[in-house]
Write an enzyme that holds these catalytic residues in place. Structure first.
Site, PDB file in Angstrom:
ATOM      1  N   GLU A  50      -2.144   0.281   7.753  1.00 40.10           N
ATOM      2  CA  GLU A  50      -1.238  -0.767   7.273  1.00 40.10           C
ATOM      3  C   GLU A  50      -0.039  -0.181   6.528  1.00 40.10           C
ATOM      4  OE1 GLU A  50      -3.142  -3.583   4.683  1.00 40.10           O
ATOM      5  OE2 GLU A  50      -1.302  -4.736   4.364  1.00 40.10           O
TER       6      GLU A  50
ATOM      7  N   GLU B  21       2.378 -11.661   5.683  1.00 43.02           N
ATOM      8  CA  GLU B  21       1.383 -10.922   6.483  1.00 43.02           C
ATOM      9  C   GLU B  21       1.871 -10.993   7.926  1.00 43.02           C
ATOM     10  OE1 GLU B  21      -1.328  -9.465   5.186  1.00 43.02           O
ATOM     11  OE2 GLU B  21      -1.970 -10.601   3.416  1.00 43.02           O
TER      12      GLU B  21
ATOM     13  N   HIS C 141       3.045  -7.011   4.260  1.00 44.63           N
ATOM     14  CA  HIS C 141       1.663  -6.572   4.537  1.00 44.63           C
ATOM     15  C   HIS C 141       1.274  -6.872   5.973  1.00 44.63           C
ATOM     16  CE1 HIS C 141       0.154  -5.702   0.390  1.00 44.63           C
ATOM     17  NE2 HIS C 141       1.279  -6.335   0.103  1.00 44.63           N
TER      18      HIS C 141
ATOM     19  N   HIS D 266       0.841  -1.212   0.000  1.00 42.13           N
ATOM     20  CA  HIS D 266       0.000   0.000   0.000  1.00 42.13           C
ATOM     21  C   HIS D 266       0.871   1.254   0.000  1.00 42.13           C
ATOM     22  CE1 HIS D 266      -3.050  -3.025   0.660  1.00 42.13           C
ATOM     23  NE2 HIS D 266      -2.242  -3.509   1.582  1.00 42.13           N
TER      24      HIS D 266
HETATM   25 ZN   LIG Z   1      -2.097  -5.375   2.491  1.00 42.04          ZN
END
Ligand SMILES: [Zn+2]
Length: 244
Positions: free
Chosen positions: A24, A148, A84, A9
């Protein structure tokens, strides 16, 4: 080896937002920069798809992912690592998971190492290594992994993700996994402030911040930017060429 670190992002896209308001995009950037300096100091060449909240592509999700892949491919990275934070509708969901496109091969090996190091270092639930057809995993020309770190939607994990100490440990775990796979010895990260030029992590440029002003040693700084410096002794003139 050359690694492309991709903080998920950024810019117009905050990514998932935690119940406490943590974005995030801010976590992924902090962890990617920290990981980058460990790897750079350990002898890897490191570049980022973005090194600040500024993104170099147009604000469309389709373009966004293509641009990240293009940066990795153009930079001829040996490894692409996208960072992420996870998110789920239920606040209880938590833990770490790591993805590669295929179940076998180099990317899957790196994914397993990353997952193991993160779980060991951060002590969160091990959700395992998974495969997925994510755009950035499918279209990159090199082994590609997406991790993640934890669930930003989980209030406890959101708090951890916002903590610089936790970010540092996550970064070190990522760097250690990559270093181990590529036969590098993980070195300590350089002291702050660190330097990124045009999305490349740079070390060996003496610099310090004194009373809000940045002082850098000119010759190594210009050299790291791809330019040259000449000294005219006769007239005591410093001549800088920013482009070779
Ligand atoms: Zn993400």
């Amino acid at each position: 080896m050359r690694v492309c670190l991709d903080p998920g992002h950024g810019g117009y896209d905050p990514g998932a937002v935690g119940p406490g308001g943590l974005k995030e995009k801010d976590v992924t950037l902090a962890v990617a920069l920290r990981a980058g300096f460990y790897l750079q100091e350990s002898g890897a060449e490191v570049f980022f798809t973005r090194a600040s909240d500024r993104v170099s592509w147009l604000p469309e999700v389709g373009r966004d992912l293509a641009a990240r892949v293009e940066i990795a491919n153009r930079g001829q990275a040996d490894l692409y690592l996208s960072i992420h934070c996870n998110s789920a509708p239920t606040p209880e969901a938590g833990g770490i998971e790591t993805y590669s496109f295929r179940q076998m091969g180099k990317a899957a090996e790196v994914a397993r190492l990353i997952q193991a190091e993160l779980v060991r270092e951060l002590g969160l639930r091990d959700r395992g290594v998974k495969t997925a057809g994510f755009y950035v995993l499918r279209h990159t020309a090199m082994p590609a992994v997406l991790t993640e770190l934890a669930f930003i939607s989980n209030p406890r994990e959101e708090k951890l993700l916002s903590d610089p100490g936790f970010q540092e440990r996550a970064a070190k775990a990522l760097a250690r996994a990559v270093a181990v796979h590529y036969g590098l010895v993980l070195a300590p990260a350089p002291a702050a402030p660190r330097l990124v030029i045009d999305n490349r992590a740079v070390t060996g440029v003496p610099l310090q911040v004194i009373e809000g002003r940045t002082w850098v040693e000119l010759r190594p700084f210009v050299a790291a930017s791809g330019g040259t410096v000449e000294w005219n002794q006769e007239t005591k003139t410093i001549v800088v060429y920013l482009k070779p």
